[in-house]
Every structure is written in C-alpha cells, then in structure tokens.
Design a protein around this motif. Structure first.
Motif, PDB file in Angstrom:
ATOM      1  N   LEU A  10      -7.830   5.179  -7.149  1.00 25.93           N
ATOM      2  CA  LEU A  10      -7.520   5.637  -5.785  1.00 25.93           C
ATOM      3  C   LEU A  10      -6.216   6.427  -5.752  1.00 25.93           C
ATOM      4  CD1 LEU A  10      -8.684   2.544  -3.733  1.00 25.93           C
ATOM      5  CD2 LEU A  10      -9.836   4.745  -4.015  1.00 25.93           C
ATOM      6  N   LEU A  11      -5.342   6.098  -6.654  1.00 23.66           N
ATOM      7  CA  LEU A  11      -4.110   6.867  -6.774  1.00 23.66           C
ATOM      8  C   LEU A  11      -4.421   8.255  -7.334  1.00 23.66           C
ATOM      9  CD1 LEU A  11      -1.266   6.142  -6.050  1.00 23.66           C
ATOM     10  CD2 LEU A  11      -0.859   5.632  -8.448  1.00 23.66           C
ATOM     11  N   ALA A  12      -5.329   8.305  -8.309  1.00 24.54           N
ATOM     12  CA  ALA A  12      -5.778   9.594  -8.841  1.00 24.54           C
ATOM     13  C   ALA A  12      -6.398  10.403  -7.702  1.00 24.54           C
ATOM     14  CB  ALA A  12      -6.787   9.399  -9.968  1.00 24.54           C
ATOM     15  N   GLN A  13      -7.144   9.732  -6.820  1.00 25.35           N
ATOM     16  CA  GLN A  13      -7.730  10.397  -5.659  1.00 25.35           C
ATOM     17  C   GLN A  13      -6.624  10.988  -4.781  1.00 25.35           C
ATOM     18  OE1 GLN A  13      -9.011   8.125  -2.148  1.00 25.35           O
ATOM     19  NE2 GLN A  13     -11.062   8.935  -2.503  1.00 25.35           N
ATOM     20  N   ALA A  14      -5.566  10.178  -4.548  1.00 25.26           N
ATOM     21  CA  ALA A  14      -4.460  10.641  -3.710  1.00 25.26           C
ATOM     22  C   ALA A  14      -3.752  11.837  -4.357  1.00 25.26           C
ATOM     23  CB  ALA A  14      -3.472   9.502  -3.469  1.00 25.26           C
ATOM     24  N   LEU A  15      -3.729  11.860  -5.686  1.00 20.39           N
ATOM     25  CA  LEU A  15      -3.019  12.927  -6.395  1.00 20.39           C
ATOM     26  C   LEU A  15      -3.848  14.175  -6.606  1.00 20.39           C
ATOM     27  CD1 LEU A  15      -1.359  10.817  -9.190  1.00 20.39           C
ATOM     28  CD2 LEU A  15      -0.286  11.870  -7.208  1.00 20.39           C
ATOM     29  N   PHE A  16      -5.175  14.030  -6.507  1.00 23.61           N
ATOM     30  CA  PHE A  16      -6.084  15.133  -6.830  1.00 23.61           C
ATOM     31  C   PHE A  16      -5.841  16.322  -5.903  1.00 23.61           C
ATOM     32  CE2 PHE A  16     -10.180  17.322  -6.544  1.00 23.61           C
ATOM     33  CZ  PHE A  16     -10.372  17.595  -7.888  1.00 23.61           C
TER      34      PHE A  16
ATOM     35  N   ASP B 176      -0.146   3.203   1.957  1.00 26.36           N
ATOM     36  CA  ASP B 176      -0.105   2.026   2.822  1.00 26.36           C
ATOM     37  C   ASP B 176      -0.376   0.785   1.969  1.00 26.36           C
ATOM     38  OD1 ASP B 176       0.004   0.318   4.975  1.00 26.36           O
ATOM     39  OD2 ASP B 176      -1.435   1.434   6.202  1.00 26.36           O
ATOM     40  N   GLU B 177       0.627  -0.059   1.798  1.00 30.21           N
ATOM     41  CA  GLU B 177       0.519  -1.306   1.024  1.00 30.21           C
ATOM     42  C   GLU B 177      -0.126  -1.085  -0.350  1.00 30.21           C
ATOM     43  OE1 GLU B 177       1.884  -4.059   1.770  1.00 30.21           O
ATOM     44  OE2 GLU B 177       2.160  -4.110   3.935  1.00 30.21           O
ATOM     45  N   PRO B 178       0.468  -0.233  -1.180  1.00 27.59           N
ATOM     46  CA  PRO B 178      -0.172   0.084  -2.468  1.00 27.59           C
ATOM     47  C   PRO B 178      -0.221  -1.079  -3.452  1.00 27.59           C
ATOM     48  CG  PRO B 178       2.017   1.052  -2.380  1.00 27.59           C
ATOM     49  CD  PRO B 178       1.736   0.510  -1.010  1.00 27.59           C
ATOM     50  N   THR B 179       0.643  -2.086  -3.288  1.00 28.63           N
ATOM     51  CA  THR B 179       0.668  -3.139  -4.313  1.00 28.63           C
ATOM     52  C   THR B 179      -0.326  -4.267  -4.056  1.00 28.63           C
ATOM     53  OG1 THR B 179       2.479  -4.337  -3.245  1.00 28.63           O
ATOM     54  CG2 THR B 179       3.086  -2.675  -4.867  1.00 28.63           C
ATOM     55  N   ASN B 180      -1.000  -4.234  -2.885  1.00 24.31           N
ATOM     56  CA  ASN B 180      -2.041  -5.243  -2.646  1.00 24.31           C
ATOM     57  C   ASN B 180      -3.114  -5.150  -3.734  1.00 24.31           C
ATOM     58  OD1 ASN B 180      -0.716  -5.967  -0.358  1.00 24.31           O
ATOM     59  ND2 ASN B 180      -2.300  -5.277   1.080  1.00 24.31           N
ATOM     60  N   HIS B 181      -3.532  -6.276  -4.277  1.00 29.48           N
ATOM     61  CA  HIS B 181      -4.560  -6.346  -5.326  1.00 29.48           C
ATOM     62  C   HIS B 181      -4.122  -5.758  -6.658  1.00 29.48           C
ATOM     63  CE1 HIS B 181      -7.254  -7.242  -1.998  1.00 29.48           C
ATOM     64  NE2 HIS B 181      -6.900  -6.108  -1.443  1.00 29.48           N
TER      65      HIS B 181
ATOM     66  N   ILE C  12       1.658  -2.571 -11.086  1.00 27.10           N
ATOM     67  CA  ILE C  12       2.781  -2.382 -10.167  1.00 27.10           C
ATOM     68  C   ILE C  12       3.925  -1.663 -10.888  1.00 27.10           C
ATOM     69  CG2 ILE C  12       4.600  -3.548  -8.824  1.00 27.10           C
ATOM     70  CD1 ILE C  12       2.534  -5.655  -8.049  1.00 27.10           C
ATOM     71  N   HIS C  13       4.196  -2.098 -12.105  1.00 26.26           N
ATOM     72  CA  HIS C  13       5.256  -1.442 -12.880  1.00 26.26           C
ATOM     73  C   HIS C  13       4.901   0.008 -13.161  1.00 26.26           C
ATOM     74  CE1 HIS C  13       6.752  -5.589 -14.326  1.00 26.26           C
ATOM     75  NE2 HIS C  13       7.324  -5.208 -13.200  1.00 26.26           N
ATOM     76  N   TRP C  14       3.645   0.232 -13.495  1.00 25.64           N
ATOM     77  CA  TRP C  14       3.186   1.590 -13.761  1.00 25.64           C
ATOM     78  C   TRP C  14       3.393   2.457 -12.519  1.00 25.64           C
ATOM     79  CZ3 TRP C  14      -0.196   4.751 -11.379  1.00 25.64           C
ATOM     80  CH2 TRP C  14      -0.459   5.959 -12.042  1.00 25.64           C
ATOM     81  N   LEU C  15       2.988   1.942 -11.341  1.00 27.14           N
ATOM     82  CA  LEU C  15       3.099   2.702 -10.091  1.00 27.14           C
ATOM     83  C   LEU C  15       4.564   2.982  -9.740  1.00 27.14           C
ATOM     84  CD1 LEU C  15       1.770   3.978  -7.623  1.00 27.14           C
ATOM     85  CD2 LEU C  15       1.700   1.719  -6.550  1.00 27.14           C
TER      86      LEU C  15
END
Ligand SMILES: Nc1ncnc2c1ncn2[C@@H]1O[C@H](COP(=O)(O)OP(=O)(O)OP(=O)(O)O)[C@@H](O)[C@H]1O
Ligand SMILES: [Mg+2]
Length: 224
Positions: A163-169, A178-183, A189-192
């Motif tokens: 989903l992050l790749a989607q956001a970056l595409f 919005d609340e990226p660390t959930n799940h 988390i460290h990577w993000l």
C-alpha cells in the motif's frame, strides 16, 4: 507545498475549523495530532480533496500519495494492480479501455473512446506501469513471485508495504498517511521510519504511536 487558506468546516453546531490558514512544505515531515474527534481525519480529507471545505481553499500538488487507514480494502486485487491503482487517472482509463477491448463488437463510438483512453494511458506512463510498479515493489522487499498474487494472501507487514508502494506510485509530491503503523510489525515500522526520513516531498502523518512520531516528524501540527 500544500497550502490551506481560510478554511472553515463545521458539522452542525460542532465547529472543527474556523478560518484556518497554514502551509506544509517539502522536506518537512508533519505529525498531525490532537484528541479523538478533534478533526484529524477530516483535515486530511480536506488536504487530499476527498472533502471540499465549506469555506476557504486548499492548494495541493497534482500528485498526492495517500495511505488510507483501511489496509484490507484491496484484498480482492492483485498486488501489482493494487500498486498501479495509486495513479487513479491511469487506472480508470486502463479499466475502461480493457472493458471495451473485451466486447465482441467495437462500434465507432467505442473506437473514438479508445483513442481518448489510449491518450490518457500514454500521458500517465501507462505502458511502463507494470515495470514501474514491479521496481517499486522490489525496492520494498516484496519478491517477484508475489506480484501476481492477491493482496489477501499477504501478511500484514507486506500488505502495508504494498500500500505504501501504491501511495508512492506515479511520483507524488506529497505523502499523506493515516495511522501507517497499525498492523505493522517492528521490522516494517523501522523500515517505514527510515523510508520517510529519506523522502524529499511533504509528509503528513496521523499516528498515535509516540515513538514513530518522534522518530519521523520534524514538525507537529496539533489540532486543538
Ligand atoms: N460526515 C460527518 N458528519 C457529521 N459529523 C462528522 C462527520 N465526519 C466527522 N464528524 C465529526 O467531526 C468530528 C471530527 O471527526 P474526525 O474523524 O475528523 O476526528 P479525528 O480527529 O480523526 O478522530 P479520531 O482520533 O477518533 O480518529 C467528530 O466529532 C466526528 O463525529
Ligand atoms: Mg480519525
């Protein structure tokens, strides 16, 4: 740059924003904080354009990357398609084009429409979309053999990376999360965190995770 000028928003008697003016600049990473119900998600929706302000204006870059809260929303789709959907204009044109090609008979009107759609696909780099999406996924440690699978087959941390790749595409100039660390597991988390620290556009993130906030954000936008 995202700029907000004289924005007012209320729901019934509840005034969320009254003549708010502010700007978010590239290279800075903002934490959007405030108590429950303060209006954080509403503000983010105003920034993305999902919601129109009742008064005032928001000026945003043409391309925004958005990580929404619902990490299961794309479970029915292929991983690669999920990434490409990050460019909504491209995805809509590709889908409509494919629907027309699937028809048994193509009318004159269909032919006209196809020309128009191919134009959009070209403008949005659609012919290299799969390659671009795959490169992004590789960078995010999602191996090739997973690209054709469905999102539902992925683990939580992998899903968020897709989903992050989607956001970056499509090379967005701003990222709204919005609340990226959930799940997310600790590794992800460290990577993000390190990913966001190296991103040079505008970052605006809503999170209740104190550690994440201190590690990522350079500025706090607190909604009172
Ligand atoms: N469509 C709507 N109609 C009426 N009231 C709404 C609507 N959307 C939000 N609200 C109200 O506006 C306020 C702000 O909501 P919002 O979801 O933006 O808060 P938030 O800061 O994101 O809260 P949380 O921390 O709980 O996610 C709340 O009181 C909410 O009930
Ligand atoms: Mg919210």
């Amino acid at each position: 740059m995202i700029s907000v000028s004289n924005v007012s928003m209320r729901y019934g008697a509840k005034v969320l924003f009254d003549e708010v003016s502010t700007a978010f600049t590239p290279g800075k990473r903002y934490g959007l904080t405030g108590p429950n119900g303060a209006g954080k998600s509403t503000f983010m929706n105003l920034l993305t354009g999902e919601l129109e302000p009742q008064k005032g204006t928001v000026v945003r870059p043409r391309k925004l990357g958005v990580l929404r809260q619902d990490q299961f929303a794309f479970d029915a789709y292929r991983v690669l398609d999920t990434v490409i959907m990050g460019n909504q204009r491209l995805w809509a044109a590709m889908e409509e084009r494919d629907r027309i090609y699937e028809k048994h008979e193509i009318t004159n009107d269909d032919g006209m429409k196809l020309g128009e759609l191919e134009g959009i696909v070209g403008e949005e780099d659609g012919y290299s979309a799969e390659t671009d999406a795959a490169l992004l996924l590789q960078g995010l440690d999602i191996p090739d053999e997973m690209h054709q699978r469905s999102m539902s087959e992925l683990q939580g941390g992998q899903k968020v990376r897709v989903l992050l790749a989607q956001a970056l595409f499509g090379h967005p100039q701003a990222l709204l999360l919005d609340e990226p660390t959930n799940h997310l597991d600790l590794d992800s988390i460290h990577w993000l965190q390190s990913f966001l620290r190296n991103y040079d556009g505008v970052v605006i993130v809503i999170t209740h995770d104190r550690h994440f906030l201190t590690s990522v954000c350079t500025h706090i936008a607190d909604i009172d």
